[in-house]
Design a protein around this motif. Structure first.
Motif, PDB file in Angstrom:
ATOM      1  N   VAL A  22       0.790  -1.235   0.000  1.00 39.95           N
ATOM      2  CA  VAL A  22       0.000   0.000   0.000  1.00 39.95           C
ATOM      3  C   VAL A  22       0.818   1.279   0.000  1.00 39.95           C
ATOM      4  CG1 VAL A  22      -1.947  -1.152   1.125  1.00 39.95           C
ATOM      5  CG2 VAL A  22      -0.222   0.006   2.542  1.00 39.95           C
ATOM      6  N   ASP A  23       2.119   1.199   0.193  1.00 44.97           N
ATOM      7  CA  ASP A  23       2.939   2.406   0.285  1.00 44.97           C
ATOM      8  C   ASP A  23       3.425   2.825  -1.109  1.00 44.97           C
ATOM      9  OD1 ASP A  23       5.056   4.280   0.635  1.00 44.97           O
ATOM     10  OD2 ASP A  23       5.335   3.566   2.675  1.00 44.97           O
ATOM     11  N   PRO A  24       3.008   3.999  -1.600  1.00 47.54           N
ATOM     12  CA  PRO A  24       3.453   4.449  -2.929  1.00 47.54           C
ATOM     13  C   PRO A  24       4.972   4.590  -3.029  1.00 47.54           C
ATOM     14  CG  PRO A  24       1.591   5.771  -2.160  1.00 47.54           C
ATOM     15  CD  PRO A  24       2.045   4.949  -0.984  1.00 47.54           C
ATOM     16  N   GLY A  25       5.636   4.918  -1.919  1.00 44.82           N
ATOM     17  CA  GLY A  25       7.085   5.032  -1.947  1.00 44.82           C
ATOM     18  C   GLY A  25       7.760   3.701  -2.228  1.00 44.82           C
ATOM     19  N   ARG A 330       1.022  -6.167 -15.535  1.00 40.66           N
ATOM     20  CA  ARG A 330       1.666  -4.865 -15.693  1.00 40.66           C
ATOM     21  C   ARG A 330       1.323  -3.954 -14.500  1.00 40.66           C
ATOM     22  NH1 ARG A 330       5.013  -6.578 -19.594  1.00 40.66           N
ATOM     23  NH2 ARG A 330       4.043  -6.895 -21.651  1.00 40.66           N
ATOM     24  N   PRO A 331       2.263  -3.679 -13.600  1.00 39.85           N
ATOM     25  CA  PRO A 331       1.994  -2.722 -12.528  1.00 39.85           C
ATOM     26  C   PRO A 331       1.810  -1.317 -13.096  1.00 39.85           C
ATOM     27  CG  PRO A 331       3.975  -4.031 -12.085  1.00 39.85           C
ATOM     28  CD  PRO A 331       3.611  -4.262 -13.510  1.00 39.85           C
ATOM     29  N   VAL A 332       0.817  -0.603 -12.610  1.00 34.02           N
ATOM     30  CA  VAL A 332       0.560   0.764 -13.059  1.00 34.02           C
ATOM     31  C   VAL A 332       0.682   1.752 -11.905  1.00 34.02           C
ATOM     32  CG1 VAL A 332      -1.150   2.305 -14.116  1.00 34.02           C
ATOM     33  CG2 VAL A 332      -0.900  -0.052 -14.937  1.00 34.02           C
ATOM     34  N   ALA A 333       0.160   1.393 -10.748  1.00 35.76           N
ATOM     35  CA  ALA A 333       0.268   2.199  -9.540  1.00 35.76           C
ATOM     36  C   ALA A 333       0.269   1.245  -8.358  1.00 35.76           C
ATOM     37  CB  ALA A 333      -0.889   3.197  -9.440  1.00 35.76           C
ATOM     38  N   VAL A 334       0.472   1.778  -7.168  1.00 35.52           N
ATOM     39  CA  VAL A 334       0.535   0.920  -5.993  1.00 35.52           C
ATOM     40  C   VAL A 334      -0.752   0.130  -5.814  1.00 35.52           C
ATOM     41  CG1 VAL A 334      -0.312   2.665  -4.359  1.00 35.52           C
ATOM     42  CG2 VAL A 334       1.243   0.853  -3.566  1.00 35.52           C
ATOM     43  N   ASP A 335      -1.873   0.661  -6.299  1.00 37.66           N
ATOM     44  CA  ASP A 335      -3.164  -0.015  -6.162  1.00 37.66           C
ATOM     45  C   ASP A 335      -3.868  -0.189  -7.510  1.00 37.66           C
ATOM     46  OD1 ASP A 335      -3.696   2.628  -6.650  1.00 37.66           O
ATOM     47  OD2 ASP A 335      -5.045   2.909  -4.943  1.00 37.66           O
ATOM     48  N   ARG A 336      -3.086  -0.328  -8.571  1.00 36.38           N
ATOM     49  CA  ARG A 336      -3.670  -0.435  -9.913  1.00 36.38           C
ATOM     50  C   ARG A 336      -2.787  -1.339 -10.763  1.00 36.38           C
ATOM     51  NH1 ARG A 336      -8.533   0.367 -12.413  1.00 36.38           N
ATOM     52  NH2 ARG A 336      -8.484   1.755 -14.212  1.00 36.38           N
ATOM     53  N   THR A 337      -3.370  -2.395 -11.310  1.00 37.89           N
ATOM     54  CA  THR A 337      -2.627  -3.378 -12.091  1.00 37.89           C
ATOM     55  C   THR A 337      -3.408  -3.732 -13.340  1.00 37.89           C
ATOM     56  OG1 THR A 337      -1.680  -4.311 -10.062  1.00 37.89           O
ATOM     57  CG2 THR A 337      -1.552  -5.678 -12.048  1.00 37.89           C
TER      58      THR A 337
END
Length: 443
Positions: A22-25, A330-337
């Motif tokens: 869950v951590d964007p960093g 394909r990972p797109v964001a920390v909570d989006r795939t």
């Protein structure tokens, strides 16, 4: 920014800290330290059969172009013009005759990257502009390699070669290709795309999570069994219902499955769906006969007897040999795939084999299937739950400490073991803290 010590402390032998989801960093670091280093699948050579054919793809956050150049080889370029930075081609597949031409100012480039020309060259006289300077070329990805038509690329200059990186997982690619009487496959049909509101690692973990099947997919299992009992009882269960109902096997079935984990986070598990033996299923019989005619009876039985379910190529996705799929993650964001599902045709095999693979894709993997939405719903719940303060750790305790060593990895003593998840985090921890593409042995 996390220190290496802080990152290492997030992964224990039997648990992992929820922040990794869950951590964007942390996601930013993964794009740099994992996707910026490992080999990532970008496409299949059958998708670019002729010089000038191209396919856009993605490595972490980098949009790239897979193209067949004039030398007949696949090349991977960043989808960026060195002039103003415009994308050279839009997302998708296409063909250019001899060169790429930027749609913004008409700079042109050879198919493998070098610059050809720019309009009104007189305007650059007396400047540092030089078409022979690689700074004015389409930049090439550091490394590109193809294994039996499957093209991988790495943004890193160093690290293991592709075959060493794939390790035990390449057996799945071999088996998929060997199922063709001529030893080759090709991408056929369209592409399913599924957006998941969850972290990319959750899908990898679920691929070999045998404990979830009967619970998560209860609705589709019950629907398949009810349909069978209502109208077909006493006859062989149709293929479509068979592959839906298969998730409802009792725990004793899943406990007996063989689950393998290999270096670099890869692995595979024994097949859970038997498409039908050569003695009782017309499609399987025709396939067996065509393969035996090409490679001999003994070899055909050996090839078709290797029944693997989801294989994990960590950082790329999941090939499925029996039903000729590849789910590319394909990972797109920390909570989006984004998950892209392609289906392969076995060259030289009966067309019914491909038709069965398409049926499997539609029934199990498509966005509108009765099965995939179950998983997507639970991935979202995992993502949302791990944002809460209800606890800091995610359990990986199941059969921890009981795994047996095999060459290049381990095998679980029980098919419901969480070995594959622990193995993925061994690779994750090594890449995130040691910073090398060659890291990631099984602990």
């Amino acid at each position: 920014m996390y220190t290496n010590e802080q990152l290492a402390d997030m992964v224990k032998p039997d648990k992992v800290h929820r922040a990794v989801y869950v951590d964007p960093g942390i996601f930013d670091l993964e794009m740099e330290r994992i996707y910026g280093r490992v080999w990532v699948y970008v496409g299949h050579e059958s998708q670019i059969p002729q010089a000038g054919d191209y396919l856009t793809s993605r490595i972490g956050r980098q949009d790239v172009i897979l193209v067949r150049a004039a030398d007949g080889k696949p090349h991977v370029l960043y989808n960026r013009c060195p002039h103003k930075g415009a994308q050279i081609v839009p997302p998708g597949a296409g063909h250019v005759d001899r060169h790429f031409r930027c749609p913004y100012h008409a700079w042109t480039f050879r198919l493998h990257g070098p610059m050809l020309s720019a309009p009104l060259r007189a305007g650059y006289e007396g400047t540092a502009f030089d078409p022979a300077d690689e700074a004015f070329w389409l930049r090439r990805v550091a490394r590109v390699a193809s294994y039996r038509g499957f093209v991988f690329a790495s943004l890193a200059q160093g690290g293991d070669d592709l075959v060493d990186f794939l390790g035990g997982a390449k057996a799945a690619i071999d088996n998929l290709c060997d199922r063709s009487p001529v030893g080759e496959v090709e991408v056929a049909g369209g592409v399913f795309r599924v957006w998941q509101n969850s972290n990319w690692k959750i899908f990898y973990e679920n691929l070999h999570d045998t404990m979830h099947a009967a619970v998560t997919h209860e609705s589709s299992v019950v629907a398949a069994r009810d349909e069978y009992e209502a109208s077909m009882a006493g006859r062989d269960m149709p293929f479509v219902l068979h592959i839906m109902a298969g998730n409802g096997e009792p725990y004793q079935f899943w406990e007996k499955l063989a689950v393998h984990a290999f270096d670099h986070g890869h692995g595979y598990m024994e097949g859970i769906f038997d498409p039908g033996g050569a003695d009782r299923d017309p499609t399987s019989r025709a396939h067996h006969e065509s393969l035996a005619a090409a490679v001999g009876e003994a070899r055909a039985r050996e090839i078709l007897g290797m029944n693997l379910h989801n294989t994990i190529i960590y950082g790329s996705g999941s090939p499925h040999t029996v039903f000729q799929q590849f789910r590319v993650i394909r990972p797109v964001a920390v909570d989006r795939t984004l998950v892209e599902i392609v289906t392969f045709r076995l060259k030289g095999a009966p067309e019914a084999v491909f038709e069965r693979a398409v049926t499997y894709a539609n029934t199990i993997n498509s966005p509108s299937s009765n099965v995939m939405p179950d998983d997507v719903e639970l991935y979202t719940r995992v993502q949302k739950g791990n944002r809460l303060d209800g606890g800091d750790w995610v359990s990986m305790h199941r059969y921890c400490g009981t795994d047996r060593d095999i060459p290049g990895g381990k095998v679980a003593v029980n098919g419901t073991s969480e070995l594959p998840i622990r193995n993925q985090f061994v690779a994750w921890k090594a890449l995130m803290t040691e910073g090398g593409a060659g890291c990631g042995g099984v602990a």
